[in-house]
Design an enzyme around this catalytic site. Structure first.
Site, PDB file in Angstrom:
ATOM      1  N   ASP A  71       1.702   1.476  -2.911  1.00 55.99           N
ATOM      2  CA  ASP A  71       1.973   2.445  -1.844  1.00 55.99           C
ATOM      3  C   ASP A  71       2.232   3.769  -1.969  1.00 55.99           C
ATOM      4  O   ASP A  71       2.831   4.397  -2.851  1.00 55.99           O
ATOM      5  CB  ASP A  71       3.441   2.058  -1.292  1.00 55.99           C
ATOM      6  CG  ASP A  71       3.331   0.704  -0.249  1.00 55.99           C
ATOM      7  OD1 ASP A  71       2.307   0.340   0.019  1.00 55.99           O
ATOM      8  OD2 ASP A  71       4.346   0.168   0.020  1.00 55.99           O
ATOM      9  N   ASP A  88       4.938  -7.469  -1.687  1.00 56.44           N
ATOM     10  CA  ASP A  88       4.709  -6.608  -0.528  1.00 56.44           C
ATOM     11  C   ASP A  88       3.431  -5.956  -0.912  1.00 56.44           C
ATOM     12  O   ASP A  88       2.532  -6.657  -0.509  1.00 56.44           O
ATOM     13  CB  ASP A  88       5.833  -5.424  -0.282  1.00 56.44           C
ATOM     14  CG  ASP A  88       5.628  -4.941   1.076  1.00 56.44           C
ATOM     15  OD1 ASP A  88       5.625  -5.198   1.999  1.00 56.44           O
ATOM     16  OD2 ASP A  88       5.669  -3.382   0.839  1.00 56.44           O
ATOM     17  N   ARG A 144      -4.423  -3.481   4.836  1.00 55.00           N
ATOM     18  CA  ARG A 144      -4.590  -2.257   4.190  1.00 55.00           C
ATOM     19  C   ARG A 144      -5.243  -2.171   2.999  1.00 55.00           C
ATOM     20  O   ARG A 144      -4.896  -2.058   1.634  1.00 55.00           O
ATOM     21  CB  ARG A 144      -3.079  -2.254   3.720  1.00 55.00           C
ATOM     22  CG  ARG A 144      -1.909  -2.043   4.747  1.00 55.00           C
ATOM     23  CD  ARG A 144      -0.356  -1.791   4.421  1.00 55.00           C
ATOM     24  NE  ARG A 144       0.364  -1.956   5.543  1.00 55.00           N
ATOM     25  CZ  ARG A 144       1.709  -1.858   5.381  1.00 55.00           C
ATOM     26  NH1 ARG A 144       2.340  -1.722   4.211  1.00 55.00           N
ATOM     27  NH2 ARG A 144       2.488  -1.977   6.596  1.00 55.00           N
ATOM     28  N   ASP A 168       6.640  -3.863  -4.784  1.00 55.18           N
ATOM     29  CA  ASP A 168       5.207  -3.163  -4.980  1.00 55.18           C
ATOM     30  C   ASP A 168       4.896  -3.225  -6.519  1.00 55.18           C
ATOM     31  O   ASP A 168       5.981  -3.116  -7.253  1.00 55.18           O
ATOM     32  CB  ASP A 168       5.006  -2.197  -4.401  1.00 55.18           C
ATOM     33  CG  ASP A 168       5.473  -1.936  -2.842  1.00 55.18           C
ATOM     34  OD1 ASP A 168       5.158  -2.832  -1.882  1.00 55.18           O
ATOM     35  OD2 ASP A 168       6.221  -0.925  -2.463  1.00 55.18           O
TER      36      ASP A 168
END
Length: 689
Positions: A200, A196, A247, A174
């Protein structure tokens, strides 16, 4: 069982705002009022006053939920009060980011993570900020673990941990990951192309604000939750989320999620198609306000148990689910904020999201205060009546900046800033670029008044900047040579010539026909970097040319018809020395009232048949009108352009072609494009005020 929530956080009242993230044009002498203010933040978050004279970015504090007093933390101010350090290596970045003491860590260059996917474990009380646009983290990112708090990650480009698998389950790489952190501010970053997620916010992380970021070229953009506890309080505002699949964000079991003034964009015809936009999952309570959605599939979705209140959002060419329902919360019971109009959001974020040249560098206000100011006015109200007279008054080898403030008017003169007068800024004081005009009409073939020969191309320039670290701002430079009446002489007519290093052209108009903007170096073996931003350049033949390392960023290139009314021409004519960077046109627009398919993007100039040069031009992430030919590069002087360096990357518009690479229209791969960023061109120089 859900974890008990702490008592409702006390909202801190904000005093007078501190403006950060301004365009370059507002940072020089503080006399203009154009451009956009990209963020206003309260001044009272730090437990102690900052050092006198600190630049605005070093004392900035978060807004939104990250500004709320809770969990023993009074807002989010990062390493403010700690020592400021500048890092250029991975070892130094990790050393200071993981230290127990507070630090303001300035990243001044490109740092590549080793191994790929490495995430530095950031400790509490840290500000990690890119120096202008030069701070890049490549192949990894940052991790904020349980209990880590009071962290600012700002003004960085974090990119390229992608491992070649789109929905990559094997590489959890990330840009920024939080597991149980609180009071975190992520602001003005460019996050893209990771393995990824880009961001997050996991495992009860809370009191987080994510603002003014550009999030792009990724599968999973922004995940929030991964817990059954309904704990997370998060503010997400003024982010440009572009060419991402899912997302955007996905918000799971968030106690309070406030999303406003974001721009979600799915461009048709690209390799990335959005699956969904904003998603309220689980028992999330979400307020979604004044955001813009363009081309996004399923722009707003919610689970049955989630509450989602929409207000003032705009949807264009969207399809699928667009849902709301339930009652959420009033964000103003936690903090104050001001909404921009949803219709203004796309333009606002295209110009304002991502790293800013004015953040992470020396204080613009301090530099202005130290500068010597000379004033020019035709009516005698200034110190000088001509621009050249003011330049003549600058001391030889002046050690610090001299700002020549030119009042509105048309100044018919030629201006030369000689090489022994560095640090000179010539700046119009009008409300816009058109208010202050420097104009003359020499051409290469015209004879000099003293009879010593013709001007030649460089000598024809209306304005000639030959000194390092000099600038032009908020004015127009024109060469108005009458080409139609003088076809009997060489008609190259330069408006602006630069032949030095670290030149900034900000908020200018450069007008001409043939050879409008010439960017050279002091000598063939010397470096000459030029940064052009927020500007307009007009012309028709080879009108952006020379051997300098030049960036034309966020500007408009306008194509003009020839003297006889025909449409035909070339934009660039680089003569780049081998081993150097040439001309980069980035995030700009090419337009003009000319015939379709009549202009080349450029041709390769080998001055005098010089076989040692290696001309380079790259046009990327720009909008090209139908005037651009389908085969946009061509030969010059018997040299094949295919033997030199010409390429495009992710251009749009009717003149951009299919985007597929071909021998006649080479396109950069993503990997190649990563080495042809603005920071690669400028080589460690930060073009600040």
């Amino acid at each position: 069982m859900s974890k008990n929530r702490t008592p409702k956080a006390r909202h801190r009242r904000r005093r007078a705002g501190l403006i950060v993230g301004l365009p370059l044009a507002l940072g020089a002498a503080g006399v203009m009022a154009y451009g956009t203010t990209f963020g206003v933040f309260g001044e009272d978050a730090a437990p102690e006053a900052s050092a006198a004279g600190a630049p605005a970015w070093a004392t900035a504090v978060a807004d939104g939920f990250a500004s709320v007093d809770a969990l023993g933390q009074k807002g989010t101010y990062g390493g403010r009060g700690g020592r400021t350090v500048t890092v250029k290596t991975l070892a130094d970045l990790e050393k200071y980011a993981t230290a127990p003491e507070p630090y303001v860590i300035v990243v001044a260059g490109t740092i590549t993570m080793n191994p790929v996917g490495k995430e530095i474990r950031v400790a509490s009380d840290k500000t990690i900020v890119g120096s202008g646009t030069s701070g890049h983290i490549v192949g990894g990112g940052f991790f904020l673990g349980q209990g880590v708090h009071n962290v600012i990650i700002r003004n960085l480009t974090i990119r390229d941990a992608y491992q070649g698998v789109w929905n990559d389950k094997a590489h959890d790489f990330d840009a920024v990951q939080m597991d149980g952190a609180h009071h975190v501010w992520i602001d003005h970053n460019d996050l893209r192309h990771m393995a990824d997620g880009l961001i997050d916010v996991r495992k009860d992380s809370t009191y987080v604000t994510v603002s003014w970021n550009k999030l792009s070229q990724n599968n999973k953009t922004f995940g929030i939750g991964w817990t059954q506890n309904v704990v997370t309080d998060i503010t997400i505002h003024h982010n440009w989320i572009r060419e991402t699949e899912q997302r955007n964000p996905s918000t799971d079991n968030a106690a309070h999620a406030h999303l406003y003034n974001n721009f979600l964009e799915d461009v048709p015809g690209t390799g990335i198609t959005s699956s969904y936009g904003n998603y309220a999952r689980g028992r999330t309570k979400m307020v979604l306000e004044n955001s813009s959605f363009q081309g996004v599939n399923n722009p707003v979705t919610k689970d049955a148990a989630a509450s989602l209140v929409q207000r003032g959002n705009l949807f264009s060419a969207t399809a699928g689910r667009n849902e709301s329902g339930g009652t959420a919360f009033d964000p103003k019971s936690f903090y104050g904020y001001t909404l921009d109009k949803a219709a203004d959001v796309p333009a606002l974020l295209k110009s304002g999201a991502g790293p800013r040249a004015s953040i992470g560098t020396a204080s613009a206000s301090a530099a202005t205060a130290a500068a010597t100011t000379l004033t020019v006015a035709q009516d005698g109200s200034g110190q000088y009546r001509t621009v050249q007279a003011a330049v003549n008054a600058v001391p030889v080898n002046n050690p610090s900046r001299v700002v020549v403030q030119v009042k509105p008017g048309t100044y018919r003169e030629t201006v030369k800033v000689p090489s022994n007068k560095p640090h000179v800024t010539i700046q119009g004081t009008g409300a816009g670029r058109k208010d202050t005009v420097i104009v003359f009409g020499n051409a290469a073939g015209m004879r000099k008044p003293d009879g010593s020969g013709t001007y030649g191309t460089p000598g024809s320039a209306t304005v000639s900047v030959q000194s390092d670290d000099s600038q032009l701002r908020n004015l127009t430079v024109t060469n108005d040579f009458d080409e139609a009446s003088h076809q009997d002489i060489a008609n190259q007519a330069v408006a602006l010539l630069t032949s030095a290093d670290r030149i900034v052209l900000d908020g200018v108009i450069v007008n001409g026909d043939q050879d409008t903007l010439e960017m050279e170096t002091a000598a063939k073996d010397k470096l000459g970097r030029v940064y052009v931003t927020n500007s307009y350049i007009t012309g028709n033949v080879d009108f952006v040319f020379g051997r300098a390392t030049a960036v034309i960023d966020r500007s408009v290139i306008t194509l003009k018809k020839r003297w006889n009314g025909t449409s035909a021409g070339y934009i660039t004519a680089p003569s780049t020395p081998a081993g150097r960077k040439g001309i980069l046109i980035n995030r700009s627009t090419v337009n003009g009232d000319v015939a379709a398919g009549s202009f080349f993007l450029g041709r390769n100039w080998h001055p005098g048949g010089d076989t040692t040069v290696d001309p380079q031009a790259t046009v990327r992430n720009s909008t090209l009108s139908a005037a651009i030919k389908t085969t946009p590069w061509t030969d010059m002087g018997g040299f094949s352009w295919k033997d030199d360096r010409f390429a495009e990357y992710r251009n749009t518009g009717p003149g951009a072609g299919s985007g597929a690479s071909s021998v006649d229209r080479p396109q950069l791969t993503d990997a190649q494009a990563a080495d042809q960023e603005v920071a690669d061109w400028l080589g460690g120089w930060n073009p600040t005020a």
